[in-house]
Scaffold this active site. Structure first.
Site, PDB file in Angstrom:
ATOM      1  N   GLU A  15     -32.548 -21.729  17.630  1.00  0.00           N
ATOM      2  CA  GLU A  15     -33.750 -22.259  18.615  1.00  0.00           C
ATOM      3  C   GLU A  15     -35.212 -21.774  18.320  1.00  0.00           C
ATOM      4  O   GLU A  15     -36.133 -22.448  18.735  1.00  0.00           O
ATOM      5  CB  GLU A  15     -33.274 -21.609  20.143  1.00  0.00           C
ATOM      6  CG  GLU A  15     -31.821 -22.360  20.472  1.00  0.00           C
ATOM      7  CD  GLU A  15     -31.560 -21.842  21.806  1.00  0.00           C
ATOM      8  OE1 GLU A  15     -30.684 -22.294  22.515  1.00  0.00           O
ATOM      9  OE2 GLU A  15     -31.755 -20.498  22.167  1.00  0.00           O
ATOM     10  N   GLY A  81     -25.857 -27.266  28.367  1.00  0.00           N
ATOM     11  CA  GLY A  81     -25.021 -28.105  28.456  1.00  0.00           C
ATOM     12  C   GLY A  81     -25.269 -29.024  29.916  1.00  0.00           C
ATOM     13  O   GLY A  81     -25.612 -28.635  30.904  1.00  0.00           O
ATOM     14  N   ILE A 157     -20.032 -22.592  30.194  1.00  0.00           N
ATOM     15  CA  ILE A 157     -19.114 -23.570  30.791  1.00  0.00           C
ATOM     16  C   ILE A 157     -18.501 -24.541  29.956  1.00  0.00           C
ATOM     17  O   ILE A 157     -19.164 -25.366  29.165  1.00  0.00           O
ATOM     18  CB  ILE A 157     -19.981 -24.268  31.870  1.00  0.00           C
ATOM     19  CG1 ILE A 157     -20.769 -23.325  32.828  1.00  0.00           C
ATOM     20  CG2 ILE A 157     -19.063 -25.220  32.802  1.00  0.00           C
ATOM     21  CD1 ILE A 157     -19.910 -22.517  33.697  1.00  0.00           C
ATOM     22  N   MET A 177     -27.885 -19.970  29.869  1.00  0.00           N
ATOM     23  CA  MET A 177     -27.423 -18.588  30.136  1.00  0.00           C
ATOM     24  C   MET A 177     -28.635 -17.842  30.377  1.00  0.00           C
ATOM     25  O   MET A 177     -28.511 -16.563  30.590  1.00  0.00           O
ATOM     26  CB  MET A 177     -26.607 -18.199  29.093  1.00  0.00           C
ATOM     27  CG  MET A 177     -25.089 -18.955  29.154  1.00  0.00           C
ATOM     28  SD  MET A 177     -24.033 -18.327  27.837  1.00  0.00           S
ATOM     29  CE  MET A 177     -23.703 -16.694  28.452  1.00  0.00           C
ATOM     30  N   GLU A 178     -30.014 -18.270  30.448  1.00  0.00           N
ATOM     31  CA  GLU A 178     -31.072 -17.468  30.514  1.00  0.00           C
ATOM     32  C   GLU A 178     -32.082 -18.007  31.429  1.00  0.00           C
ATOM     33  O   GLU A 178     -33.001 -17.250  31.937  1.00  0.00           O
ATOM     34  CB  GLU A 178     -31.815 -17.378  29.079  1.00  0.00           C
ATOM     35  CG  GLU A 178     -30.861 -16.860  27.992  1.00  0.00           C
ATOM     36  CD  GLU A 178     -29.747 -17.568  27.382  1.00  0.00           C
ATOM     37  OE1 GLU A 178     -28.789 -17.256  26.748  1.00  0.00           O
ATOM     38  OE2 GLU A 178     -29.981 -18.887  27.244  1.00  0.00           O
ATOM     39  N   ASP A 201     -24.321 -30.487  24.458  1.00  0.00           N
ATOM     40  CA  ASP A 201     -22.793 -30.808  25.000  1.00  0.00           C
ATOM     41  C   ASP A 201     -22.776 -31.112  26.485  1.00  0.00           C
ATOM     42  O   ASP A 201     -23.829 -31.068  26.963  1.00  0.00           O
ATOM     43  CB  ASP A 201     -22.017 -29.492  24.611  1.00  0.00           C
ATOM     44  CG  ASP A 201     -22.337 -28.392  25.467  1.00  0.00           C
ATOM     45  OD1 ASP A 201     -22.065 -28.355  26.727  1.00  0.00           O
ATOM     46  OD2 ASP A 201     -23.198 -27.577  25.183  1.00  0.00           O
TER      47      ASP A 201
END
Length: 233
Positions: A15, A81, A157, A177-178, A201
């Protein structure tokens, strides 16, 4: 809208590596085990870093960017996601606000996502940065950009049932997650921020397959949007 220095964060190597490759003579330093690269990108002073995965890493990184490097705005870029069923792999979500989906004190009567005894649990992105990101993303990926709520939690997830619940109960557009940790720290410091996520995804049963396959492509999409944003600043 002018900032003397902007912090750019990604959670993983994929990233941030495109940004690093296009920075002019970045100066490298390490704080709390996190490597920071200070230099110019698109003629603008930035501090680039890989936070690492998860909300604690993201929060520590954000506070260091503010206290040590004196950034005046933060852009978090990377993959996520999809939770909103209208989103497809490769689509873009620009944060309107961020919420921690794994903050769960419902046993004490608090709604899910609520941080007990705090003034707010929903951290709103800076309007000017959000508009700038939407314009840049819309030019690059017309018809594939959505402004929406970014949900964050220390969970990867990969369940259709969980995705459906996050969409119905918390109104999420995507999950990662951040972002909400970055958003909360920025809010506490009254610092403008925006989170830009490209869908790697659908956060369903095939997440482990799609994530590996599309992370590089999705990271490139996010990079191109931030590049366009910084050109316009």
């Amino acid at each position: 809208m002018a900032y003397s220095k902007i912090g750019v964060i990604g959670a993983m190597k994929e990233e941030i590596e495109l940004f690093h490759g296009h920075m002019q003579q970045p100066a490298e330093s390490v704080k709390a085990g996190i490597t920071f690269f200070e230099g110019e990108f698109q003629g603008k002073p930035i501090v680039l870093c890989k936070s690492g995965v998860g909300k604690v890493n993201a929060a520590v990184t954000t506070q260091l960017l503010i206290d040590t490097f004196g950034v005046e705005a933060i852009v978090f870029t990377g993959v996520a996601g999809a939770v909103d069923p209208s989103l497809e792999v490769g689509d873009i979500v620009v944060s309107t606000e961020c919420l921690q989906h794994d903050m769960d004190v419902t046993a004490l009567g608090f709604p899910r996502g609520t941080i007990p005894y705090e003034d707010t649990s929903l951290f709103v992105a800076d309007e000017a940065l959000r508009v700038l990101a939407m314009e840049a993303a819309g030019e690059l990926f017309p018809g594939r950009v959505k402004a929406g709520r970014v949900l964050s939690g220390d969970q990867f997830i990969a369940s259709r049932e969980t995705v459906g619940r996050l969409y119905r109960e918390l109104g999420g557009s995507c999950t990662e997650m951040e972002g909400a940790a970055v958003a909360q720290v920025c809010s506490m410091n009254r610092l403008p921020f925006v989170v830009i996520r490209s869908m790697s995804d659908k956060a369903d049963g095939s997440a482990h397959v799609n994530f590996a396959e599309f992370t590089v492509q999705a990271s490139e999409h996010s990079y191109r949007i931030v590049e366009q944003m910084l050109r316009r600043l």
